[in-house]
Design a protein around this motif. Structure first.
Motif, mmCIF file in Angstrom:
data_model
loop_
_atom_site.group_PDB
_atom_site.id
_atom_site.type_symbol
_atom_site.label_atom_id
_atom_site.label_comp_id
_atom_site.label_asym_id
_atom_site.label_seq_id
_atom_site.Cartn_x
_atom_site.Cartn_y
_atom_site.Cartn_z
ATOM 1 N N GLY A 174 0.793 -1.224 0.000
ATOM 2 C CA GLY A 174 0.000 0.000 0.000
ATOM 3 C C GLY A 174 0.824 1.273 0.000
ATOM 4 N N GLN A 175 2.140 1.154 0.124
ATOM 5 C CA GLN A 175 3.021 2.321 0.178
ATOM 6 C C GLN A 175 3.346 2.810 -1.231
ATOM 7 O OE1 GLN A 175 6.497 1.710 2.629
ATOM 8 N NE2 GLN A 175 7.611 3.386 1.631
ATOM 9 N N ALA A 176 3.294 4.125 -1.432
ATOM 10 C CA ALA A 176 3.713 4.736 -2.697
ATOM 11 C C ALA A 176 5.218 4.942 -2.636
ATOM 12 C CB ALA A 176 3.004 6.065 -2.913
ATOM 13 N N VAL A 177 5.901 4.666 -3.762
ATOM 14 C CA VAL A 177 7.359 4.812 -3.805
ATOM 15 C C VAL A 177 7.768 5.646 -5.009
ATOM 16 C CG1 VAL A 177 7.822 2.674 -2.556
ATOM 17 C CG2 VAL A 177 7.664 2.633 -5.051
ATOM 18 N N ASP A 178 8.923 6.271 -4.907
ATOM 19 C CA ASP A 178 9.485 7.076 -5.990
ATOM 20 C C ASP A 178 10.471 6.250 -6.801
ATOM 21 O OD1 ASP A 178 8.128 9.458 -5.290
ATOM 22 O OD2 ASP A 178 9.641 9.871 -3.738
ATOM 23 N N GLN A 179 10.703 6.663 -8.038
ATOM 24 C CA GLN A 179 11.696 6.011 -8.883
ATOM 25 C C GLN A 179 13.064 6.072 -8.211
ATOM 26 O OE1 GLN A 179 11.908 7.503 -12.868
ATOM 27 N NE2 GLN A 179 13.636 6.215 -13.415
ATOM 28 N N GLY A 180 13.764 4.935 -8.203
ATOM 29 C CA GLY A 180 15.099 4.876 -7.621
ATOM 30 C C GLY A 180 15.124 4.619 -6.131
ATOM 31 N N GLU A 181 13.968 4.659 -5.470
ATOM 32 C CA GLU A 181 13.920 4.428 -4.022
ATOM 33 C C GLU A 181 14.287 2.971 -3.723
ATOM 34 O OE1 GLU A 181 10.562 4.605 -0.461
ATOM 35 O OE2 GLU A 181 10.293 5.839 -2.254
ATOM 36 N N VAL A 182 15.192 2.760 -2.774
ATOM 37 C CA VAL A 182 15.608 1.404 -2.395
ATOM 38 C C VAL A 182 14.494 0.769 -1.570
ATOM 39 C CG1 VAL A 182 17.288 0.019 -1.114
ATOM 40 C CG2 VAL A 182 18.060 1.960 -2.499
ATOM 41 N N LEU A 183 14.077 -0.430 -2.001
ATOM 42 C CA LEU A 183 12.959 -1.119 -1.364
ATOM 43 C C LEU A 183 13.413 -2.277 -0.483
ATOM 44 C CD1 LEU A 183 10.744 -1.366 -4.596
ATOM 45 C CD2 LEU A 183 10.898 0.545 -2.970
ATOM 46 N N ILE A 184 14.430 -3.005 -0.932
ATOM 47 C CA ILE A 184 14.902 -4.209 -0.265
ATOM 48 C C ILE A 184 16.431 -4.216 -0.260
ATOM 49 C CG2 ILE A 184 14.970 -6.761 -0.347
ATOM 50 C CD1 ILE A 184 12.131 -5.845 0.084
ATOM 51 N N ILE A 185 17.026 -4.688 0.840
ATOM 52 C CA ILE A 185 18.478 -4.905 0.919
ATOM 53 C C ILE A 185 18.682 -6.408 1.173
ATOM 54 C CG2 ILE A 185 20.623 -4.379 2.134
ATOM 55 C CD1 ILE A 185 19.582 -1.849 1.051
ATOM 56 N N ILE A 186 19.584 -7.015 0.364
ATOM 57 C CA ILE A 186 19.857 -8.453 0.488
ATOM 58 C C ILE A 186 21.330 -8.647 0.787
ATOM 59 C CG2 ILE A 186 19.809 -10.684 -0.705
ATOM 60 C CD1 ILE A 186 17.651 -9.423 -2.572
ATOM 61 N N ALA A 187 21.619 -9.482 1.796
ATOM 62 C CA ALA A 187 22.998 -9.880 2.098
ATOM 63 C C ALA A 187 23.244 -11.175 1.351
ATOM 64 C CB ALA A 187 23.188 -10.083 3.598
ATOM 65 N N GLY A 188 24.265 -11.165 0.483
ATOM 66 C CA GLY A 188 24.573 -12.335 -0.330
ATOM 67 C C GLY A 188 25.037 -13.515 0.490
ATOM 68 N N GLU A 189 24.907 -14.716 -0.108
ATOM 69 C CA GLU A 189 25.360 -15.920 0.550
ATOM 70 C C GLU A 189 26.879 -15.885 0.653
ATOM 71 O OE1 GLU A 189 23.860 -18.951 -2.061
ATOM 72 O OE2 GLU A 189 21.937 -19.025 -1.012
ATOM 73 N N GLN A 190 27.397 -16.281 1.789
ATOM 74 C CA GLN A 190 28.839 -16.314 1.988
ATOM 75 C C GLN A 190 29.392 -17.630 1.470
ATOM 76 O OE1 GLN A 190 30.551 -13.708 3.150
ATOM 77 N NE2 GLN A 190 28.629 -12.606 3.332
ATOM 78 N N GLU A 191 30.451 -17.538 0.642
ATOM 79 C CA GLU A 191 31.081 -18.759 0.138
ATOM 80 C C GLU A 191 32.051 -19.276 1.175
ATOM 81 O OE1 GLU A 191 32.737 -18.349 -3.756
ATOM 82 O OE2 GLU A 191 31.058 -17.146 -4.449
ATOM 83 N N SER A 192 32.047 -20.575 1.383
ATOM 84 C CA SER A 192 32.965 -21.131 2.386
ATOM 85 C C SER A 192 34.106 -21.866 1.746
ATOM 86 C CB SER A 192 32.212 -22.052 3.323
ATOM 87 O OG SER A 192 31.382 -22.939 2.631
#
Length: 192
Positions: A174-192
């Motif tokens: 339901g939230q309105a967003v602007d172009q370029g606005e960051v919506l989600i941050i993902i931490a990548g899988e760590q390689e072992s």
């Protein structure tokens, strides 16, 4: 529809806007826009009438000059969101990558950083969030939908650019967003 055509040799990029059902069509070269008129003269000999879209013989009028063009789609395994065409015009051969402008915009706003192992998903255009099927801490796979954004009366699935864990969800349904606005941050899988 608007397409971005990129020469595979010179890397020059052109904007091509086509209309439906006889509507006006144009091509933008640098800052100049030219009206165009084109028609398919014949399909490829190897192509059935029903499959369409992979090439053929075309007649093109641009800036008052007429051209005969032969085109065929080249299949490339590494292309998911674009297609490459081999074009023969005026005795010259070109390879042109064609992307839908909207798809290109969506792809360019889904950014990842290999160095930090973090990625963000940004709004490709102003819109309304109609779904957030994930929450912080959830594990996602590359390509999985993380936000559904409604813009211009169309729903757009915004996908995870990398596999990893949802670090932060900055929007809600339901939230309105602007172009370029960051919506989600993902931490990548760590390689072992």
């Amino acid at each position: 529809m608007t397409y971005i055509a990129t020469s595979q040799v010179s890397k020059e990029t052109y904007r091509v806007t086509t209309g439906d059902n006889g509507a006006s069509q144009s091509i933008q070269l640098e800052e100049t826009t030219f009206p165009i008129d084109w028609r398919q003269v014949a399909t490829l000999a190897s192509e059935s009438q029903s499959s369409g879209g992979s090439g053929g013989h075309f007649s093109l009028i641009i800036a008052g000059r007429s051209y005969d063009i032969f085109a065929r789609r080249i299949t490339r395994a590494d292309q998911r969101d674009s297609e490459t065409y081999e074009i023969h015009i005026a005795g010259q051969r070109f390879e042109i990558k064609v992307e839908d402008e909207r798809t290109r915009l969506l792809s360019s706003l889904v950014k990842g950083s290999a160095a930090s192992g973090m990625a963000s998903v940004a709004a490709p255009m102003p819109g309304l969030v109609v779904g957030v099927p994930i929450e912080p801490g959830a594990t996602v796979q590359e390509g999985e939908t993380v936000v559904i954004l409604e813009a211009m009366k169309m729903e757009n699935d915004l996908n995870a650019p990398i596999s990893g864990t949802i670090q932060e969800v900055r929007v809600k349904k339901g939230q309105a967003v602007d172009q370029g606005e960051v919506l989600i941050i993902i931490a990548g899988e760590q390689e072992s």
